[in-house]
Design an enzyme around this catalytic site. Sequence first.
Site, PDB file in Angstrom:
ATOM      1  N   VAL A 274      16.117   3.652   2.947  1.00 32.60           N
ATOM      2  CA  VAL A 274      14.675   3.864   3.098  1.00 32.60           C
ATOM      3  C   VAL A 274      14.353   5.355   2.989  1.00 32.60           C
ATOM      4  O   VAL A 274      13.331   5.744   2.412  1.00 32.60           O
ATOM      5  CB  VAL A 274      14.166   3.299   4.449  1.00 32.60           C
ATOM      6  CG1 VAL A 274      12.691   3.626   4.656  1.00 32.60           C
ATOM      7  CG2 VAL A 274      14.393   1.792   4.516  1.00 32.60           C
ATOM      8  N   CYS A 275      15.239   6.188   3.516  1.00 32.15           N
ATOM      9  CA  CYS A 275      14.990   7.638   3.581  1.00 32.15           C
ATOM     10  C   CYS A 275      14.622   8.259   2.232  1.00 32.15           C
ATOM     11  O   CYS A 275      13.647   9.012   2.158  1.00 32.15           O
ATOM     12  CB  CYS A 275      16.176   8.359   4.199  1.00 32.15           C
ATOM     13  SG  CYS A 275      16.520   7.839   5.898  1.00 32.15           S
TER      14      CYS A 275
END
Length: 198
Positions: free
Chosen positions: A50-51
Amino acid sequence: MASGNAHIGKPAPDFTATAVVDGAFKEVKLSDYRGKYVVLFFYPLDFTFVCPTEIIAFSNHAEDFRKLGCEVLGVSVDSQFTHLAWINTPRKEGGLGPLNIPLLADVTRSLSENYGVLKTDEGIAYRGLFIIDAKGILRQITVNDLPVGRSVDEALRLVQAFQYTDEHGEVCPAGWKPGSDTIKPNVDDSKEYFSKHN
């Protein structure tokens, strides 16, 4: 999650950290940004899932924030060397590619702890986002659990809303966007807004 020293309406905890800025290592201090708004966002780890979607989205909108007199800073517990390796990894391979925002290294976890986002059992940061105004006052805090990313559009909207209230002394209702009606914060004058919107 620790409680930290970051409190709405109070000065944001100052810090000095090594960052990757335009592909090089640089010392960054929060106090260097006095006179500008700052969006400070924490993310768990480099080389994850997700980062990169969040970091790339903030980087892609860096100029939109700068037009508002706002800088964006990303932070994780990784070292500046890991940040640089991730930046140098192509996006098609899960890397970041060149960025328009600094990534700060918090290897001691002091920033994450001071801002109250340290997930102590894993030694990583939750997805904290902090909006700091031009005077260094903390205006907004959100913290997401690890699996859900944040909205860059919402961060932009919040910066615009706080800047509007600072300049005009009026308050912004739910879902406010630039150009929308605001509310005069007293009993009599607020009726103008409520009579139009109810």
